[in-house]
Design an enzyme around this catalytic site. Structure first.
Site, mmCIF file in Angstrom:
data_model
loop_
_atom_site.group_PDB
_atom_site.id
_atom_site.type_symbol
_atom_site.label_atom_id
_atom_site.label_comp_id
_atom_site.label_asym_id
_atom_site.label_seq_id
_atom_site.Cartn_x
_atom_site.Cartn_y
_atom_site.Cartn_z
ATOM 1 N N HIS A 135 0.842 -1.201 0.000
ATOM 2 C CA HIS A 135 0.000 0.000 0.000
ATOM 3 C C HIS A 135 0.879 1.253 0.000
ATOM 4 O O HIS A 135 0.618 2.211 -0.735
ATOM 5 C CB HIS A 135 -0.895 0.055 1.248
ATOM 6 N N LYS A 171 -17.076 -6.791 5.121
ATOM 7 C CA LYS A 171 -15.861 -7.318 5.743
ATOM 8 C C LYS A 171 -15.939 -7.168 7.253
ATOM 9 O O LYS A 171 -16.604 -6.284 7.769
ATOM 10 C CB LYS A 171 -14.627 -6.578 5.220
ATOM 11 N N ARG A 215 -2.391 -6.273 -8.228
ATOM 12 C CA ARG A 215 -1.366 -7.304 -8.069
ATOM 13 C C ARG A 215 -1.475 -8.353 -9.161
ATOM 14 O O ARG A 215 -0.493 -8.765 -9.732
ATOM 15 C CB ARG A 215 -1.505 -8.002 -6.713
ATOM 16 N N SER A 246 -3.007 -7.607 2.975
ATOM 17 C CA SER A 246 -3.329 -7.421 4.395
ATOM 18 C C SER A 246 -3.732 -8.748 5.028
ATOM 19 O O SER A 246 -3.387 -9.025 6.180
ATOM 20 C CB SER A 246 -4.455 -6.400 4.551
#
Length: 159
Positions: free
Chosen positions: A17, A41, A90, A128
């Site tokens: 990040h 989440k 990614r 994360s």
């Protein structure tokens, strides 16, 4: 003033990040790192903790601010008079989802652009979720998260 927004849950912020933040900050006059409330989440860190960790990491970056938001990203963008959304990618799976979101946002406001930034090869594997899993199992997260918050993350996750 050119304002860009880099949204995410940042649960917790990683060096991946941070790499995107540093590169994106060079593209605009002001970069807002926008910590979102995501009802889908169940974050390990509260909204206040995530904002606090980011503020600690980013305190010396003059054109970067941290804010939180709830609701539609496009509404936050309009409220902040921002012109662009920054998204880090990614893998191909990231692209598929982020392309859908970018097109949806473009439909809601044709004037807002989404800029995709490829992750640095050194952070291609980093997420994360991976950091939290390592921390839960007393794994080494050194080099994966900013050093100034590594202990904060370990203390929170291993409790």
């Amino acid at each position: 003033m050119k304002v860009c927004v880099y949204p995410g849950s940042f649960d917790p912020v990683t060096n991946g990040h941070l790499d995107i933040i540093d590169r994106a900050a060079k593209l605009c006059d002001k970069l807002i790192v926008a910590v979102l409330v995501n009802s889908r989440k169940n974050p390990a860190f509260s909204l206040e903790e995530r904002v606090g960790l980011l503020e600690k990491v980013l305190k010396d970056r003059d054109n970067v601010v941290v804010e939180s938001f709830d609701g539609l990203l496009i509404d936050f963008i309009k409220e902040k008079n921002a012109c662009s959304i920054i998204k880090g990618l990614r893998a191909v799976s990231d692209f598929e989802y982020e392309l859908q979101m970018a097109l949806l946002n473009k439909n809601l406001d044709p004037d807002v652009e989404t800029l995709f930034m490829m992750t640095n090869i050194n952070y291609f594997f980093l997420s994360s979720s991976a950091v939290k899993e390592l921390a839960r199992n007393n794994g080494n997260i050194e080099g994966l998260v900013p050093e100034c918050i590594r202990e904060d993350i370990m203390n929170k996750i291993t409790k």
